[in-house]
Motif scaffolding. Structure first.
Motif, PDB file in Angstrom:
ATOM      1  N   PRO A  23      15.988  26.506  -7.365  1.00 30.98           N
ATOM      2  CA  PRO A  23      17.353  25.857  -6.892  1.00 30.98           C
ATOM      3  C   PRO A  23      17.176  24.389  -6.665  1.00 30.98           C
ATOM      4  O   PRO A  23      16.227  23.950  -6.272  1.00 30.98           O
ATOM      5  CB  PRO A  23      17.632  26.684  -5.628  1.00 30.98           C
ATOM      6  CG  PRO A  23      16.408  26.934  -4.909  1.00 30.98           C
ATOM      7  CD  PRO A  23      15.372  27.454  -6.120  1.00 30.98           C
ATOM      8  N   THR A  24      18.305  23.739  -6.734  1.00 29.42           N
ATOM      9  CA  THR A  24      18.278  22.440  -6.229  1.00 29.42           C
ATOM     10  C   THR A  24      19.589  22.066  -5.582  1.00 29.42           C
ATOM     11  O   THR A  24      20.779  22.720  -6.063  1.00 29.42           O
ATOM     12  CB  THR A  24      18.120  21.332  -7.562  1.00 29.42           C
ATOM     13  OG1 THR A  24      19.033  21.532  -8.432  1.00 29.42           O
ATOM     14  CG2 THR A  24      16.676  21.416  -7.969  1.00 29.42           C
ATOM     15  N   LEU A  25      19.672  21.352  -4.669  1.00 29.70           N
ATOM     16  CA  LEU A  25      20.889  21.053  -3.989  1.00 29.70           C
ATOM     17  C   LEU A  25      21.545  19.914  -4.670  1.00 29.70           C
ATOM     18  O   LEU A  25      20.947  18.884  -5.071  1.00 29.70           O
ATOM     19  CB  LEU A  25      20.487  20.495  -2.520  1.00 29.70           C
ATOM     20  CG  LEU A  25      21.768  20.101  -1.698  1.00 29.70           C
ATOM     21  CD1 LEU A  25      22.773  21.402  -1.237  1.00 29.70           C
ATOM     22  CD2 LEU A  25      21.365  19.534  -0.069  1.00 29.70           C
ATOM     23  N   ARG A  26      22.586  20.280  -5.168  1.00 31.15           N
ATOM     24  CA  ARG A  26      23.360  19.215  -6.129  1.00 31.15           C
ATOM     25  C   ARG A  26      23.532  17.948  -5.231  1.00 31.15           C
ATOM     26  O   ARG A  26      24.177  17.651  -3.923  1.00 31.15           O
ATOM     27  CB  ARG A  26      24.780  19.488  -6.725  1.00 31.15           C
ATOM     28  CG  ARG A  26      25.402  18.495  -7.575  1.00 31.15           C
ATOM     29  CD  ARG A  26      26.711  19.019  -8.328  1.00 31.15           C
ATOM     30  NE  ARG A  26      26.252  20.524  -8.881  1.00 31.15           N
ATOM     31  CZ  ARG A  26      27.218  20.935  -9.695  1.00 31.15           C
ATOM     32  NH1 ARG A  26      28.539  20.281  -9.775  1.00 31.15           N
ATOM     33  NH2 ARG A  26      27.122  21.949 -10.316  1.00 31.15           N
ATOM     34  N   LEU A  27      23.192  16.489  -5.761  1.00 26.04           N
ATOM     35  CA  LEU A  27      23.521  15.373  -5.179  1.00 26.04           C
ATOM     36  C   LEU A  27      24.526  14.738  -5.868  1.00 26.04           C
ATOM     37  O   LEU A  27      24.666  14.581  -6.878  1.00 26.04           O
ATOM     38  CB  LEU A  27      21.957  14.430  -5.099  1.00 26.04           C
ATOM     39  CG  LEU A  27      20.894  15.327  -4.609  1.00 26.04           C
ATOM     40  CD1 LEU A  27      19.578  14.363  -4.618  1.00 26.04           C
ATOM     41  CD2 LEU A  27      21.150  15.629  -3.216  1.00 26.04           C
ATOM     42  N   ASP A  28      25.293  13.667  -5.170  1.00 20.57           N
ATOM     43  CA  ASP A  28      26.074  12.730  -5.766  1.00 20.57           C
ATOM     44  C   ASP A  28      25.347  11.522  -6.288  1.00 20.57           C
ATOM     45  O   ASP A  28      24.245  11.356  -6.354  1.00 20.57           O
ATOM     46  CB  ASP A  28      27.147  12.271  -4.904  1.00 20.57           C
ATOM     47  CG  ASP A  28      26.617  11.508  -3.480  1.00 20.57           C
ATOM     48  OD1 ASP A  28      25.463  11.089  -3.670  1.00 20.57           O
ATOM     49  OD2 ASP A  28      27.282  11.517  -2.658  1.00 20.57           O
ATOM     50  N   SER A  29      26.270  10.461  -6.709  1.00 20.30           N
ATOM     51  CA  SER A  29      25.589   9.181  -7.562  1.00 20.30           C
ATOM     52  C   SER A  29      24.780   8.460  -6.703  1.00 20.30           C
ATOM     53  O   SER A  29      23.970   7.544  -7.146  1.00 20.30           O
ATOM     54  CB  SER A  29      26.735   8.587  -8.345  1.00 20.30           C
ATOM     55  OG  SER A  29      27.427   8.116  -7.128  1.00 20.30           O
ATOM     56  N   GLU A  30      25.054   8.619  -5.269  1.00 18.93           N
ATOM     57  CA  GLU A  30      24.136   7.894  -4.309  1.00 18.93           C
ATOM     58  C   GLU A  30      23.258   8.651  -3.737  1.00 18.93           C
ATOM     59  O   GLU A  30      22.352   8.094  -2.962  1.00 18.93           O
ATOM     60  CB  GLU A  30      25.077   7.092  -3.383  1.00 18.93           C
ATOM     61  CG  GLU A  30      26.233   6.382  -3.681  1.00 18.93           C
ATOM     62  CD  GLU A  30      27.341   6.000  -2.560  1.00 18.93           C
ATOM     63  OE1 GLU A  30      27.043   6.393  -1.616  1.00 18.93           O
ATOM     64  OE2 GLU A  30      28.302   5.137  -2.755  1.00 18.93           O
TER      65      GLU A  30
END
Length: 224
Positions: A155-162
């Protein structure tokens, strides 16, 4: 070079009839469907009600002059047109790359017909190459990450562009499972939806009635 997403979006718009309540999908392919639908409304005087699956789609539909309602303001939907991140021969798919899987699934579950639109890269022999999104509440998300790690789901926690945690329209996080291959999708779907803290997952099983896919500069319709 043919814009495959535009091609299938325009083809899907041909299925919309006057008086329909239409689910409006989210993502780069559904974008072209909304534009094509708006063009038909403008040129033909088509009267429809659109039910958007995200804030972004709602804003686009309003900009294009499409009358919209929320899912709670309609009894049911005649048809929903949406993109898909992957689909197989059984028309099972993975959705949620755009972060709107929760409302996409609610809208789909209340639609009489579902059409997915996709470029040719989305057709696969087996689901799983595209990371499977799992929408979770923020509190307890680290516990779920640990659980998925222990299960070998990568799993990976989804990140935003920042570089911050990506937050959905409904203020949840998304954990993407990098599974590579999903051998038993129905079993996995059952496991995920019963985990405390999981709001929804991106396995869309036995839902789509047809897929419109771009192939050889033409729109091909695949049905079950």
């Amino acid at each position: 070079m043919t814009n495959e997403k535009q091609l299938v979006g325009e083809k899907a718009a041909e299925f919309i009839q006057d008086g329909m309540t239409v689910g409006l999908g989210t993502g780069s392919t559904a974008y072209y469907f909304v534009l094509a639908l708006a063009e038909r409304i403008k040129n033909e005087g088509l009267k429809i009600v659109g039910v958007p699956t995200s804030i972004a789609t709602a804003e686009l539909a309003q900009e294009q002059g499409i009358t919209i309602r929320s899912i709670d303001e309609v009894e049911q939907l005649d048809i929903t047109v949406d993109g898909t991140d992957e689909f197989d021969d059984d028309l099972n798919g993975i959705k949620g790359g755009g972060g709107a899987l929760l409302i996409e699934k609610i809208v789909a579950n209340n639609s009489q017909e579902i059409i997915w639109i996709a470029d040719h890269t989305k057709k696969v022999d087996q689901l799983g190459a595209f990371p499977l999104p799992v929408e979770v509440i923020t509190e307890g998300s680290q516990q779920l990450l640990r659980y998925f790690e222990e299960k070998g789901y990568h799993p990976t926690l989804r990140l935003d562009s920042e570089g911050n945690p990506y937050v959905t329209d409904h203020k949840h996080y998304i954990i993407d499972l990098h599974l590579e291959k999903i051998t038993h999708p129905y079993d996995l779907a059952e496991e995920l939806i019963h985990l405390v803290g999981v709001v929804e997952h991106g396995l869309f099983l036995n839902r789509a009635n047809k897929v419109i896919i771009a192939e050889d500069d033409a729109a091909q319709i695949i049905t079950k």
